[in-house]
Design an enzyme around this catalytic site. Structure first.
Site, mmCIF file in Angstrom:
data_model
loop_
_atom_site.group_PDB
_atom_site.id
_atom_site.type_symbol
_atom_site.label_atom_id
_atom_site.label_comp_id
_atom_site.label_asym_id
_atom_site.label_seq_id
_atom_site.Cartn_x
_atom_site.Cartn_y
_atom_site.Cartn_z
ATOM 1 N N HIS A 79 1.344 -22.180 -17.002
ATOM 2 C CA HIS A 79 1.586 -21.096 -16.033
ATOM 3 C C HIS A 79 0.929 -21.409 -14.696
ATOM 4 O O HIS A 79 -0.293 -21.433 -14.589
ATOM 5 C CB HIS A 79 1.072 -19.766 -16.579
ATOM 6 C CG HIS A 79 1.534 -18.578 -15.797
ATOM 7 N ND1 HIS A 79 2.864 -18.222 -15.726
ATOM 8 C CD2 HIS A 79 0.876 -17.678 -15.015
ATOM 9 C CE1 HIS A 79 2.986 -17.142 -14.959
ATOM 10 N NE2 HIS A 79 1.794 -16.796 -14.508
ATOM 11 N N GLN A 136 -0.730 -20.282 -4.790
ATOM 12 C CA GLN A 136 -1.961 -19.490 -4.892
ATOM 13 C C GLN A 136 -3.226 -20.357 -4.912
ATOM 14 O O GLN A 136 -4.327 -19.865 -4.674
ATOM 15 C CB GLN A 136 -1.910 -18.571 -6.125
ATOM 16 C CG GLN A 136 -0.854 -17.470 -5.972
ATOM 17 C CD GLN A 136 -0.786 -16.535 -7.168
ATOM 18 O OE1 GLN A 136 -1.639 -16.557 -8.050
ATOM 19 N NE2 GLN A 136 0.250 -15.714 -7.215
ATOM 20 N N HIS A 179 5.800 -12.374 -17.366
ATOM 21 C CA HIS A 179 4.476 -11.741 -17.360
ATOM 22 C C HIS A 179 4.587 -10.419 -18.124
ATOM 23 O O HIS A 179 5.552 -9.669 -17.909
ATOM 24 C CB HIS A 179 4.049 -11.350 -15.949
ATOM 25 C CG HIS A 179 3.841 -12.467 -14.975
ATOM 26 N ND1 HIS A 179 4.632 -12.650 -13.876
ATOM 27 C CD2 HIS A 179 2.885 -13.434 -14.914
ATOM 28 C CE1 HIS A 179 4.180 -13.673 -13.159
ATOM 29 N NE2 HIS A 179 3.128 -14.182 -13.772
ATOM 30 N N HIS A 212 -0.003 -13.781 -20.288
ATOM 31 C CA HIS A 212 -1.135 -12.835 -20.358
ATOM 32 C C HIS A 212 -1.097 -12.053 -21.674
ATOM 33 O O HIS A 212 -1.905 -12.300 -22.540
ATOM 34 C CB HIS A 212 -1.207 -11.882 -19.154
ATOM 35 C CG HIS A 212 -1.217 -12.579 -17.832
ATOM 36 N ND1 HIS A 212 -2.161 -13.522 -17.508
ATOM 37 C CD2 HIS A 212 -0.387 -12.485 -16.749
ATOM 38 C CE1 HIS A 212 -1.913 -13.975 -16.271
ATOM 39 N NE2 HIS A 212 -0.850 -13.374 -15.808
ATOM 40 N N ARG A 253 -3.716 -8.489 -5.223
ATOM 41 C CA ARG A 253 -2.301 -8.767 -5.026
ATOM 42 C C ARG A 253 -1.893 -8.508 -3.570
ATOM 43 O O ARG A 253 -1.083 -9.238 -3.003
ATOM 44 C CB ARG A 253 -1.466 -7.912 -5.989
ATOM 45 C CG ARG A 253 -0.049 -8.415 -6.147
ATOM 46 C CD ARG A 253 0.729 -7.599 -7.153
ATOM 47 N NE ARG A 253 0.999 -6.251 -6.682
ATOM 48 C CZ ARG A 253 2.001 -5.490 -7.145
ATOM 49 N NH1 ARG A 253 2.781 -5.930 -8.108
ATOM 50 N NH2 ARG A 253 2.184 -4.270 -6.681
ATOM 51 N N HIS A 302 10.472 -12.009 -13.829
ATOM 52 C CA HIS A 302 9.056 -11.903 -13.441
ATOM 53 C C HIS A 302 8.234 -11.047 -14.380
ATOM 54 O O HIS A 302 7.157 -11.448 -14.840
ATOM 55 C CB HIS A 302 8.944 -11.365 -12.006
ATOM 56 C CG HIS A 302 7.525 -11.242 -11.547
ATOM 57 N ND1 HIS A 302 6.755 -10.119 -11.785
ATOM 58 C CD2 HIS A 302 6.725 -12.115 -10.912
ATOM 59 C CE1 HIS A 302 5.539 -10.319 -11.285
ATOM 60 N NE2 HIS A 302 5.504 -11.527 -10.759
ATOM 61 N N ARG A 329 7.946 -4.890 -14.733
ATOM 62 C CA ARG A 329 7.757 -4.150 -13.475
ATOM 63 C C ARG A 329 8.870 -4.503 -12.493
ATOM 64 O O ARG A 329 9.341 -3.672 -11.736
ATOM 65 C CB ARG A 329 6.423 -4.522 -12.793
ATOM 66 C CG ARG A 329 5.184 -4.294 -13.592
ATOM 67 C CD ARG A 329 3.929 -4.390 -12.700
ATOM 68 N NE ARG A 329 3.797 -5.631 -11.943
ATOM 69 C CZ ARG A 329 3.127 -6.705 -12.344
ATOM 70 N NH1 ARG A 329 2.521 -6.706 -13.508
ATOM 71 N NH2 ARG A 329 3.045 -7.777 -11.581
ATOM 72 N N ASP A 388 -2.516 -20.526 -13.628
ATOM 73 C CA ASP A 388 -2.006 -19.358 -12.905
ATOM 74 C C ASP A 388 -2.343 -19.370 -11.411
ATOM 75 O O ASP A 388 -1.641 -19.983 -10.623
ATOM 76 C CB ASP A 388 -2.543 -18.100 -13.614
ATOM 77 C CG ASP A 388 -1.858 -16.823 -13.183
ATOM 78 O OD1 ASP A 388 -1.010 -16.862 -12.286
ATOM 79 O OD2 ASP A 388 -2.162 -15.761 -13.764
ATOM 80 N N HIS A 404 1.389 -20.677 -10.303
ATOM 81 C CA HIS A 404 2.022 -20.307 -9.034
ATOM 82 C C HIS A 404 1.329 -21.201 -8.013
ATOM 83 O O HIS A 404 0.223 -20.889 -7.554
ATOM 84 C CB HIS A 404 1.804 -18.834 -8.702
ATOM 85 C CG HIS A 404 2.173 -17.893 -9.815
ATOM 86 N ND1 HIS A 404 3.478 -17.698 -10.210
ATOM 87 C CD2 HIS A 404 1.423 -17.115 -10.626
ATOM 88 C CE1 HIS A 404 3.502 -16.819 -11.203
ATOM 89 N NE2 HIS A 404 2.266 -16.460 -11.476
ATOM 90 N N TYR A 442 8.406 -17.947 -8.036
ATOM 91 C CA TYR A 442 8.974 -16.723 -7.465
ATOM 92 C C TYR A 442 8.910 -16.651 -5.947
ATOM 93 O O TYR A 442 9.513 -15.761 -5.355
ATOM 94 C CB TYR A 442 8.378 -15.473 -8.124
ATOM 95 C CG TYR A 442 6.918 -15.176 -7.885
ATOM 96 C CD1 TYR A 442 5.948 -15.783 -8.658
ATOM 97 C CD2 TYR A 442 6.508 -14.270 -6.917
ATOM 98 C CE1 TYR A 442 4.611 -15.498 -8.470
ATOM 99 C CE2 TYR A 442 5.171 -13.975 -6.724
ATOM 100 C CZ TYR A 442 4.225 -14.586 -7.496
ATOM 101 O OH TYR A 442 2.894 -14.309 -7.309
HETATM 102 ZN ZN ZN Z 1 1.483 -15.407 -13.036
#
Ligand code: ZN
Length: 460
Positions: A59, A64, A239, A276, A86, A210, A213, A327, A61, A125
């Site tokens: 995992h 980040q 997620h 997660h 976030r 994603h 949510r 992550d 991104h 994403y």
């Molecule tokens: Zn993530």
């Protein structure tokens, strides 16, 4: 034709545990042919020390990574949690160009290789441009991630993401505009990557709705079905249940908890990875484990964000599989993730050796073996074990390291995960090719320089 190579290691972590004097034959295409223990070195190429299967980082991104260390300041209100982090992340990514992302991802991939990861799964994403419109080539950002991984030499699984909503029943916010491609565009990006994968043996392609949510179960079902129609083996990652607020909002709007809802509406199987899954109740834990799906644990990021502690004991008791990811990349070494996973459980349960089992009593060995195997499953990479037919993605330790002196077998695995031993990972092979040699990458200076220039511009 005699261009196959035989490697020889003083110790190797094989599927059955540590073995001494192991010969590993690697074919020209990087596939392991034969593995033999108690073999003389003879004319084989001696490895520099004990060897383990390469770890998959399930995992990531990538962008980040550039934020690591930049979101650790207390806000005036003192209300610092996942949701405030976030917002910081959204402000940061609003400025990133494809060049920035490629520079960041290349530096990250080198760091991951040095940390014992031989493959990385990009949960992709950040797909639209700064204004939130598709790039001229909608796959632009995916190509940049791919280019960075290729430059570093790490194996890659790319999962273009579907993201449609800002929360349960809420429209997307301004900070989410770069995630919002329609499902047809995401499927087109996946198709383009698949065509590319036909000539890139280190590339695998899947998809990442994603979260519940960001995608309704109806959208998720149609998207997952379309992905699987084109490739029945495609990995699907999502997620779920990272934060208590997410669980509460899901229950308030749908009457179900996130993992419960996922299982009720989707044919989840062993090609799924639920990232997660921190806040599951006992019934969700047992039901998800029974599907064969991999729990994608990201221990240092989950600790950094204050997410909570994964129900590891219940998950393992139910036969659940797990792998590790970094992550947000506040950590980049595989052993560090496993150590954080184990220590969170020790702190919670007031016990030791939580990751070990009667079959494999060495905690470090058990954690590495399980995460390498299931991480490969989640990434759809033919790796995760030193065994015939698997790709020769290998982590070689420095046999001359003082911390390994006098240590055999299981103690080597425990030293890797639990002892302070900087520089212990010495060489890293991907498909039989050494991409980290004596702790260094051939392009590391150029990659680091480009990263530093990018960071100075971004932070100016
Ligand atoms: Zn993530």
């Amino acid at each position: 034709m005699t261009d196959r190579t035989t490697l020889h290691a003083p110790w190797a972590l094989l599927p059955g545990g540590w073995a001494r004097d192991v010969a590993i034959t690697v074919a020209p295409d990087g596939t392991i042919g034969a593995v033999a223990a108690d073999a003389p070195c003879g004319s084989a190429v001696p490895l520099a020390g004990p060897v383990l299967p390469g770890m998959t980082n399930l995992h990531s991104h990538a962008f980040q990574y550039a934020m690591a260390g930049l979101a650790e300041t207390r806000s005036p209100s003192g209300e610092d949690h996942f949701w405030s982090w976030r917002e910081t992340m959204y402000r940061f990514l609003a400025r990133l160009t494809p060049d920035d992302v490629e520079a960041i991802a290349a530096q990250l991939c080198v760091a991951l290789l040095k940390g014992g990861f031989t493959a990385v799964v990009e949960f992709h994403y950040l797909q639209a441009d700064i204004a939130g419109a598709p790039y001229a080539d909608p796959a632009e950002m995916a190509w940049r991630i791919l280019a960075a991984a290729r430059q570093a030499g790490i194996a890659r699984t790319i999962l273009p993401s579907l993201y449609r909503h800002g929360g349960f029943g809420r429209p997307p916010g301004e900070g989410q505009r770069r995630f919002l491609l329609p499902a047809e565009s995401v499927l087109d990006i996946i198709a383009a990557l698949r065509r590319e994968a036909a000539s890139d043996p280190l590339l695998r392609v899947g998809a990442a709705p994603h979260s519940l949510r960001a995608v309704t179960v109806e959208e998720l079902g149609a998207f997952a079905a379309a992905v699987r129609r084109a490739d029945p083996a495609a990995p699907l990652h999502i997620h779920a249940a990272e934060q208590p607020r997410e669980v509460e909002e899901c229950r308030a709007t749908t009457g179900q908890r996130p993992v419960e809802r996922l299982l009720a509406h989707l044919p989840v199987d062993r090609r799924w990875c639920v990232v997660h899954a921190t806040h599951m109740d006992a019934a969700e834990t047992a039901a998800l484990a029974a599907t064969g799906a991999v729990a994608g644990l990201c221990p240092t990021t989950e600790g950094n964000l204050g997410d909570g502690v994964f129900p590891f004991l219940g998950w393992r008791a139910a036969g659940g599989a797990f792998g590790i990811g970094t992550d947000s990349h506040v950590g980049t070494d595989a052993a560090g993730e496993l150590r954080m996973l184990e220590y969170a459980q020790r702190l919670r349960h007031l016990r030791r050796a939580v990751g070990a089992s009667p079959e494999q009593p060495s905690s470090g060995t058990a954690l590495w073996s399980a995460a390498a195997s299931s991480g490969a499953q989640a990434a759809a990479q033919p790796t995760g074990a030193i065994a015939p037919g698997r790709r020769a993605d290998l982590v070689v330790l420095d046999g001359a390291h003082p911390m390994l002196a006098g240590r055999d077998g299981a103690a080597i695995g425990d030293t890797l995960v639990f002892a302070p031993a900087p520089g212990l990972v010495r060489d890293v092979h991907v498909a039989g090719r050494r991409v980290i040699v004596a702790g260094h990458h051939a392009d590391e200076e150029a990659i680091a320089t480009r990263f530093a220039v990018t960071m100075r511009c971004l932070l100016a």
